[in-house]
Design a protein around this motif. Structure first.
Motif, PDB file in Angstrom:
ATOM      1  N   LEU A 267       0.668  -0.777  -0.298  1.00  0.00           N
ATOM      2  CA  LEU A 267      -0.110   0.237   0.111  1.00  0.00           C
ATOM      3  C   LEU A 267       1.360   1.246   0.508  1.00  0.00           C
ATOM      4  CD1 LEU A 267      -1.302  -1.888   2.588  1.00  0.00           C
ATOM      5  CD2 LEU A 267      -2.980  -0.427   2.402  1.00  0.00           C
ATOM      6  N   GLY A 268       0.371   2.407  -1.023  1.00  0.00           N
ATOM      7  CA  GLY A 268       1.746   3.537  -0.920  1.00  0.00           C
ATOM      8  C   GLY A 268       0.457   4.795  -0.328  1.00  0.00           C
ATOM      9  N   TYR A 269       1.316   5.680  -0.918  1.00  0.00           N
ATOM     10  CA  TYR A 269       0.880   7.030  -1.461  1.00  0.00           C
ATOM     11  C   TYR A 269       2.313   7.649  -1.626  1.00  0.00           C
ATOM     12  CZ  TYR A 269      -2.330  11.209  -1.131  1.00  0.00           C
ATOM     13  OH  TYR A 269      -3.162  12.156  -1.625  1.00  0.00           O
ATOM     14  N   PRO A 270       1.723   8.521  -2.749  1.00  0.00           N
ATOM     15  CA  PRO A 270       3.540   9.496  -2.691  1.00  0.00           C
ATOM     16  C   PRO A 270       3.710  10.305  -1.521  1.00  0.00           C
ATOM     17  CG  PRO A 270       1.400  10.366  -4.639  1.00  0.00           C
ATOM     18  CD  PRO A 270       0.839   9.360  -3.349  1.00  0.00           C
ATOM     19  N   GLY A 271       4.848  10.562  -1.398  1.00  0.00           N
ATOM     20  CA  GLY A 271       5.615  10.613   0.481  1.00  0.00           C
ATOM     21  C   GLY A 271       6.072  12.048   0.321  1.00  0.00           C
ATOM     22  N   GLY A 323       9.155  10.288  -3.672  1.00  0.00           N
ATOM     23  CA  GLY A 323       9.341   9.338  -3.156  1.00  0.00           C
ATOM     24  C   GLY A 323       7.721   8.718  -2.324  1.00  0.00           C
ATOM     25  N   PRO A 324       8.125   7.475  -2.566  1.00  0.00           N
ATOM     26  CA  PRO A 324       7.192   6.946  -2.471  1.00  0.00           C
ATOM     27  C   PRO A 324       7.048   6.991  -1.246  1.00  0.00           C
ATOM     28  CG  PRO A 324       8.563   5.360  -3.229  1.00  0.00           C
ATOM     29  CD  PRO A 324       8.922   6.546  -3.008  1.00  0.00           C
ATOM     30  N   PHE A 325       5.835   6.682  -0.297  1.00  0.00           N
ATOM     31  CA  PHE A 325       5.299   6.533   1.193  1.00  0.00           C
ATOM     32  C   PHE A 325       4.577   4.649   1.127  1.00  0.00           C
ATOM     33  CE2 PHE A 325       1.951   5.331   4.409  1.00  0.00           C
ATOM     34  CZ  PHE A 325       2.992   5.063   5.659  1.00  0.00           C
ATOM     35  N   GLN A 326       5.553   3.861   1.527  1.00  0.00           N
ATOM     36  CA  GLN A 326       4.905   2.133   1.866  1.00  0.00           C
ATOM     37  C   GLN A 326       5.035   1.420   2.713  1.00  0.00           C
ATOM     38  OE1 GLN A 326       6.539   0.190  -1.816  1.00  0.00           O
ATOM     39  NE2 GLN A 326       7.298  -1.288  -0.525  1.00  0.00           N
ATOM     40  N   ILE A 327       3.747   0.453   2.681  1.00  0.00           N
ATOM     41  CA  ILE A 327       3.494  -0.050   3.862  1.00  0.00           C
ATOM     42  C   ILE A 327       3.251  -1.385   3.073  1.00  0.00           C
ATOM     43  CG2 ILE A 327       2.289  -1.317   5.673  1.00  0.00           C
ATOM     44  CD1 ILE A 327       0.225   1.972   5.580  1.00  0.00           C
TER      45      ILE A 327
END
Length: 436
Positions: A267-271, A323-327
């Protein structure tokens, strides 16, 4: 030659930079136009040096995606009339090690060598040849293309690679940060020697070079070294800016069938950018959420309380643009829905309420208490010098780290996460689940 190799191998296992309050980073622009970042350290007779450029995968074109990586990878596979075997052999004879950096933003090479005059002069001379006179031999290119294509085809069968590729494509779409996931056997097959030469001349320029140096060298010697490594590079314009990444306005979910026993969930979102006023609140907050291993919220909820995954993590990867924020986690196929719902619920609660005061204190203690270990070798310091130079961070960034972490408050974390992370608009990729 044997003595040199053994001596360097022993040195590589030693701590070469002691933990200290203050890291004296020197910075200047070389006569060639390169930016140089230098830390003088005579603890051990070792020199570490890297040269990086704005030449990462974000500068590829989609139809020949893979050109940037191939260019960087081919630098040491034939240069100045020397074959790849001869280059590797000469570095080995000197007890020197050649490495590199490559990501969406940057590409470059790094060298570790003994600082004694003979070994240093020969290793640095060969390093300069590799950087400034690549031959891009046609036969070697065909070999590397075949190897890369075989690797891509193998990766296309692995759930980890499939999920990572699908996640990046969903998060970045047509943005240049999605170029790395556009690399396919067909795009690699199209790459020619001329493509590499054109890319090299456009991006490996002396004005775009970031030189990082640490080790047993004086300032005067470091100045000469930086000039030797960059003076013969092309004189090209600065790299074009990477466009901002638009934020997702609605959730995206992609489920990909795979026979793996476990589902692979991302799961993620632009960081965030590397230079961002929210950097430390998000960094410290993420340690509490999912970056702190067994002491994180996600691990407590997903692994410890319910046993839905062996490991679950979250991270921010700051880059020139967001960059990505990712789980990420893996779970049994039949537990996919439960695990995904729990991760989303944990994230929403964290974004809404922020961390508890005791969680913040524990995070600060861990982050500041372990920071000295991040500077306990030349190689680790070199990595920081590269980042400080490439992203134009303050020279005091490392000195300020502990203070910056300790200044973070619960309110700042809650505010930053609420503004920057939108749980309802996340990109989600699940590989291996039968769930619809």
């Amino acid at each position: 030659m044997y003595i040199n190799k053994v001596f360097l191998a022993v040195l590589l296992g030693l701590i070469s930079v002691t933990a200290r309050a203050g890291l004296p980073i020197q910075h200047w622009q070389s006569a060639s136009g390169a930016q140089v970042y230098f830390v003088e350290n005579h603890d051990l007779p070792i020199l570490d040096v890297s040269v990086n450029f704005s030449a990462g995968s974000s500068f590829d074109t989609r139809d020949k995606a893979g050109t940037a990586a191939m260019t960087q990878g081919m630098l040491a596979l034939g240069a100045g009339g020397l074959s790849d075997d001869r280059i590797a052999g000469k570095f080995a004879e000197l007890g020197a090690q050649l490495g590199g950096d490559f990501d969406p933003d940057r590409a470059g090479l790094k060298l570790r060598t003994l600082s004694s005059e003979r070994e240093r002069s020969q290793a640095v001379g060969l390093f300069a040849t590799v950087l400034q006179q690549p031959d891009f031999p046609a036969a070697v290119l065909e070999r590397e293309k075949a190897r890369t294509i075989a690797g891509l085809r193998e990766a296309a069968t692995q759930p980890e690679s499939i999920s990572a590729k699908a996640f990046s494509a969903a998060l970045y779409g047509s943005h240049p940060y999605g170029n790395d996931e556009a690399v396919e056997p067909e795009t690699v097959e199209k790459i020619s020697r001329d493509d590499l030469a054109v890319f090299y001349r456009a991006h490996y320029t002396r004005h775009g070079a970031i030189v990082a140096v640490i080790g047993d060298l004086t300032r005067s010697q470091a100045e000469q070294l930086a000039e030797q490594l960059t003076a013969k590079l092309a004189d090209g314009p600065a790299a074009a800016a990477i466009p901002p990444l638009p934020l997702p306005l609605q959730p995206v979910e992609k489920r990909i069938p795979h026979p793996a026993a476990q589902s692979h969930i991302l799961l993620g979102y632009p960081g965030i950018k590397r230079i961002d006023p929210d950097y430390f609140p998000l960094y410290v907050g993420n340690y509490i959420l999912g970056g702190g291993g067994f002491v994180s919220r996600l691990t407590e909820e997903v692994r410890e309380k319910r046993g839905l995954a062996y490991s679950v993590y979250s991270y921010f990867m700051p880059m020139r643009e967001a960059g990505p924020f990712q789980i990420g986690l893996q779970t049994k196929r039949e537990q996919t829905g439960q695990a995904l719902a729990l991760v989303r619920d944990t994230l929403k609660k964290f974004v809404k309420d922020g961390p508890a005061a005791q969680e913040l204190k524990a995070a600060k203690d861990n982050l500041t208490g372990g920071f000295a270990l991040r500077l306990d070798s030349n190689a680790k310091v070199l990595d920081y010098l590269e980042v400080i130079g490439f992203y134009s961070l303050p020279l005091t960034w490392l000195d300020d780290y502990v203070g910056s972490v300790n200044k973070v408050t619960v309110a700042q974390i809650k505010d930053a996460f609420a503004r920057r992370i939108k749980p309802d608009n996340m990109v989600t990729v699940v590989v291996g689940s039968d769930a619809k």
